[in-house]
Write an enzyme that holds these catalytic residues in place. Structure first.
Site, PDB file in Angstrom:
ATOM      1  N   HIS A 139      -1.877  11.642  -1.902  1.00 38.86           N
ATOM      2  CA  HIS A 139      -2.178  10.688  -1.148  1.00 38.86           C
ATOM      3  C   HIS A 139      -4.029  11.613  -0.619  1.00 38.86           C
ATOM      4  CE1 HIS A 139      -5.987   9.090   1.909  1.00 38.86           C
ATOM      5  NE2 HIS A 139      -6.155   8.206   1.317  1.00 38.86           N
TER       6      HIS A 139
ATOM      7  N   HIS B 217       0.990  -0.886   0.058  1.00 42.79           N
ATOM      8  CA  HIS B 217      -0.507  -0.463  -0.118  1.00 42.79           C
ATOM      9  C   HIS B 217       0.775   1.470   0.064  1.00 42.79           C
ATOM     10  CE1 HIS B 217      -3.458   3.105   2.319  1.00 42.79           C
ATOM     11  NE2 HIS B 217      -3.799   2.328   0.973  1.00 42.79           N
TER      12      HIS B 217
ATOM     13  N   GLU C 276       0.542  -0.434  -4.266  1.00 44.75           N
ATOM     14  CA  GLU C 276      -0.478   0.296  -5.648  1.00 44.75           C
ATOM     15  C   GLU C 276       0.122   2.364  -4.258  1.00 44.75           C
ATOM     16  OE1 GLU C 276      -4.195   3.133  -3.573  1.00 44.75           O
ATOM     17  OE2 GLU C 276      -1.868   2.698  -2.518  1.00 44.75           O
TER      18      GLU C 276
ATOM     19  N   GLU D 260      -4.395   4.395  -8.367  1.00 43.68           N
ATOM     20  CA  GLU D 260      -5.315   4.539  -7.869  1.00 43.68           C
ATOM     21  C   GLU D 260      -5.133   6.432  -8.571  1.00 43.68           C
ATOM     22  OE1 GLU D 260      -6.434   4.281  -3.968  1.00 43.68           O
ATOM     23  OE2 GLU D 260      -7.902   5.699  -3.630  1.00 43.68           O
TER      24      GLU D 260
ATOM     25  N   ASP E 117      -1.460   6.434  -4.709  1.00 44.45           N
ATOM     26  CA  ASP E 117      -2.337   7.475  -5.400  1.00 44.45           C
ATOM     27  C   ASP E 117      -1.589   8.527  -6.527  1.00 44.45           C
ATOM     28  OD1 ASP E 117      -4.495   6.121  -3.310  1.00 44.45           O
ATOM     29  OD2 ASP E 117      -2.589   7.226  -2.323  1.00 44.45           O
TER      30      ASP E 117
END
Ligand code: G3P
Ligand code: MG
Length: 246
Positions: A54, A12, A39, A114, A41
């Site tokens: 994020h 993450h 992952e 993401e 953002d």
């Protein structure tokens, strides 16, 4: 058919809690722990550069302030995104997506991008990120695009229909089937707390792969994998590593 080339464990925000999130240093830490997929953002600067962050605002994870997407890249590049975490990471900058792609290529890592639009620029962000992802990941496993923003996913679908998409949900939606069908999603990405075996069975029967976030308890991770979840996104990149055995 639903082709899912992705591993069971995903780091993450690059390096979970072991590095400043969404930085190149975090990706290196993820790689050091043997992770094969991360992952992160992605959002847009005011002048259209794609970078990793994020939150909408800079305060929590950098020495900058205000809404990041309202600043040009010339200003964002000066921000220190490492010191808030520890002195060891002082001077770590917000990374551009192109540099993230290069780092993934170097480490042989797959990516879940993401799409995290600044409030109000969902369509533009979905489109620009999808087009860039298509170019930057050429020759690698296609990046898995995901978003809580249906508008961003729709824009990504139009811009680069061939890239796999996953719908992110933090709350259960009874229209998940209609949405994932319309968006031609390969996967659904759920807060793990929403899941039980019955829901997993329904999602799988619909042909969806299931990614869950953010699972930091190894026992919970083992249970979810046993239930048939395909991938787990974790902050505990040390405990729940690539060789995690359910
Ligand atoms: O993509 C999974 C997870 O990252 C979604 O939540 O808030 O950590 O971006 P968040
Ligand atoms: Mg995320």
């Amino acid at each position: 058919m639903n082709n899912w080339p992705y591993p069971a464990i995903v780091a993450h925000r690059g390096g979970g809690k072991l590095a400043p999130e969404n930085t190149l240093a975090a990706i290196d830490v993820g790689a050091r722990y043997g992770h094969t997929m991360i992952e992160f953002d992605a959002k847009l600067s005011r002048d259209g550069q794609i970078f990793l962050l994020h939150d909408d605002t800079l305060e929590r994870t950098s020495n900058g302030w205000g809404i990041a997407g309202h600043l040009d890249w010339d200003d964002l590049v000066k921000v220190d995104a490492g010191s808030w975490y520890s002195g060891e990471f002082k001077g770590e900058s917000l990374p551009l997506l192109k540099d993230v792609a290069a780092r993934c290529r170097e480490h042989g890592m797959m990516a879940n991008i993401e799409i995290k639009p600044t409030t109000g620029v969902d369509v533009q962000t979905g489109k620009v990120v999808a087009l860039a992802a298509r170019d930057l990941w050429q020759g690698m496993t296609p990046p898995l695009l995901s978003s809580f923003s249906v508008a961003a996913l729709e824009a990504a679908q139009q811009a680069a229909p061939e890239l796999p998409r996953g719908l992110l949900l933090d709350e259960w939606r009874s229209d998940w089937r209609e949405l994932t069908t319309r968006l031609e999603c390969v996967s659904i990405h759920l807060n793990h707390k929403l899941l039980d075996e019955a829901r997993i069975a329904a999602l799988k029967a619909a042909g969806l792969k299931i990614l869950v976030y953010t699972v930091n308890n190894p026992q919970r991770a083992a249970t979810l994998l046993r239930w048939g979840v395909d991938s787990i996104c974790t902050d505990r990149i040390d405990e729940i590593g690539p060789h995690f055995n359910a």
